[in-house]
Design an enzyme around this catalytic site. Structure first.
Site, mmCIF file in Angstrom:
data_model
loop_
_atom_site.group_PDB
_atom_site.id
_atom_site.type_symbol
_atom_site.label_atom_id
_atom_site.label_comp_id
_atom_site.label_asym_id
_atom_site.label_seq_id
_atom_site.Cartn_x
_atom_site.Cartn_y
_atom_site.Cartn_z
ATOM 1 N N LYS A 119 -15.855 4.772 5.396
ATOM 2 C CA LYS A 119 -14.140 4.224 5.997
ATOM 3 C C LYS A 119 -14.354 5.668 6.932
ATOM 4 O O LYS A 119 -14.944 6.727 6.748
ATOM 5 C CB LYS A 119 -13.247 4.698 4.984
ATOM 6 N N GLU A 153 -9.562 9.800 5.070
ATOM 7 C CA GLU A 153 -9.432 8.376 4.799
ATOM 8 C C GLU A 153 -10.201 7.488 3.229
ATOM 9 O O GLU A 153 -10.150 6.948 3.161
ATOM 10 C CB GLU A 153 -10.134 7.793 5.628
ATOM 11 N N GLU A 194 -13.533 5.472 -1.199
ATOM 12 C CA GLU A 194 -14.483 4.611 0.257
ATOM 13 C C GLU A 194 -15.661 5.862 0.434
ATOM 14 O O GLU A 194 -14.744 5.841 1.909
ATOM 15 C CB GLU A 194 -13.482 3.655 0.089
ATOM 16 N N GLU A 234 1.394 -1.114 0.034
ATOM 17 C CA GLU A 234 -0.145 0.130 -0.282
ATOM 18 C C GLU A 234 1.385 1.008 -0.161
ATOM 19 O O GLU A 234 1.828 1.527 0.691
ATOM 20 C CB GLU A 234 -1.045 0.396 1.382
#
Length: 462
Positions: free
Chosen positions: A322, A328, A319, A265
């Site tokens: 999250k 985030e 997303e 990541e």
């Protein structure tokens, strides 16, 4: 946080995944799904193929996703979640069944090439570290049982917080309490199975926390003066290389100089809260575009110049479910409607698109002048929200949650509210009590009196 690998069509010699030796570096992307507005898996597979993406890392083994990826030509990394580690560690028959139902059932139509056992386990507030190595060994034994061990590798992504020291890179070392119980046996397993250590590395976090010391150009792969490692004289032109070499140095220090590494990541958010210095679409485009160019045109890192740099970008989509700060929810290369958040050129000759200069915010302490403030859990919120906030703070948020582990100074009282309060406050203080760092989706609030939970003392950051 979470990945895919882009098909680098310009490299005709490109072979094998991050888990086998490749002559050229590899770029990948994570496919995280903590959202309620993402396209159907079949649509996502079409998007991947249209973008030339031929590898994807998942955070679970969702049936609909694995079925959609069948016969797609896309290689897949699947994950056994942290909550399954205790069972996987305790019982070989559990991993036999898990591999059969979540891996073997889909192969060879779905090209699964690796299993990530857990994710950033050392900072998991559920205290699952003790289960990790045995769980990995049991999964490996299950792969052997089903004759899948040659084609599918086993590893586990670690966060950079597993390091006690990372600067200068040559002094990289693992936290002492992790070395004998888990680091050495894990690396021994990776060595014996010819697998890679998986590392989640985010220059964004380092820059945001130290913007007064770290050059933004150094973090974004732009032209800069570089930094010379005072320990070995090697020169670093970007922060990611330095972070990776700190892990290599840490492995060498415990006798594992030969284990290869893949960055599972890395990414940069296109939006963030006021105090999240450097977040923005221009910087995200510069980071990811510069990273692609770095991987395709460069060699390895200064410490391992002959080892290809293999990297998975985080993430495919923004997303929206999250938890944590705004960043985030804004790591995606694509919006859920499949439009690009910004352009990332996946060829070495292109240059990143710059959509305007981002305004860099200044950290604004939320504490009153001359006073001290703390962040505590909101006892009126749901247990689910508290647990989500706790998981984030102790995981990706980088809070120091060691004092709330069993047997440590702040384990008692053993309540979700007390443990969440400690974790929230650690995150809040670490981020200089900045605006927006004590929220956690409404699960936390600021107080001006020292919190009282048993005999536990909450740090102030002063």
């Amino acid at each position: 946080m979470a990945l895919f690998v882009l098909s680098l069509l310009m490299l005709s010699s490109f072979s094998a995944i991050s888990f086998t030796h490749a002559d050229s570096g590899m770029i990948g992307v994570n496919y995280g799904r903590i959202a309620n507005n993402l396209p159907a898996p079949e649509k996502v597979v079409e998007l991947l193929k249209s973008q030339g993406i031929n590898r994807v890392k998942l955070y679970d083994t969702d049936k609909s996703v694995l079925t959609a990826l069948a016969n797609s030509g896309i290689k897949v990394v699947v994950s056994l979640p942290n909550e399954n580690l205790a069972a996987a560690s305790a019982d070989q028959s559990y991993t036999d069944n898990w591999v059969q139902e979540n891996v073997k059932k889909y192969t060879p139509a779905t090209d699964i090439e690796a299993i990530a056992v857990g994710n950033e386990v050392f900072v998991d507030p559920r205290n699952t570290t003790t289960y990790l190595v045995q769980a990995m060994k049991n999964v490996q034994s299950s792969l052997v049982k089903f004759n899948l061990d040659e084609s599918i590798k086993v590893s586990s992504p670690i966060a950079l917080s597993a390091l006690a020291n990372s600067y200068p890179p040559s002094s990289g070392s693992f936290k002492p309490d992790l070395i004998e119980p888990v680091i050495k046996p894990m690396l021994d397993l990776l060595r014996k199975t010819s697998s890679h250590i998986m590392v989640n590395a985010y220059p964004f976090f380092a820059y945001a926390a130290n913007a007064d010391k770290i050059s933004l150009d150094y973090a974004l792969f732009k032209e800069n003066a570089g930094n010379v490692d005072s320990g070995n004289g090697l020169k670093y032109n970007n922060l990611l290389d330095a972070q990776i070499d700190a892990v290599f140095a840490a492995m060498a220090a415990v006798g594992f100089n030969d284990v290869k590494l893949v960055v599972t990541e890395t990414g940069w958010p296109s939006a963030g809260d006021e105090n999240e210095i450097g977040a923005g679409s221009a910087n995200a485009a510069a980071y990811n575009g510069g990273l692609v160019k770095r991987v395709l045109t460069g060699n390895g890192t200064p410490l391992k110049p002959k080892e290809p740099l293999n990297v998975y970008l985080f993430a495919l989509f923004n997303e929206n479910q999250k938890t944590g700060p705004t960043s985030e929810r804004n790591y995606g290369l694509f919006y859920p409607n499949e439009n690009k958040v910004y352009d990332v050129p996946f060829s070495a000759k292109s240059t990143p698109v710059n959509d305007g200069k981002d305004k860099v915010p200044v950290k604004t302490p939320s504490s009153h002048v001359g006073g001290q403030t703390w962040c505590v859990a909101n006892g009126k919120t749901t247990k689910e929200k508290l647990q989500e906030g706790l998981d984030y703070a102790c995981g990706e948020g980088g809070a120091d949650c060691r004092p709330i582990q069993k047997g440590a100074t702040c384990y008692d009282p053993e309540s979700l509210e007390a443990h969440a309060s400690y974790a929230f406050n650690s995150y809040y203080q670490k981020n200089a009590r900045g605006v927006g760092t004590c929220d956690f989706g409404g699960a936390a609030y600021v107080v001006s009196q020292p919190p009282k939970y048993g005999k536990c003392e909450f740090p102030t950051g002063h």
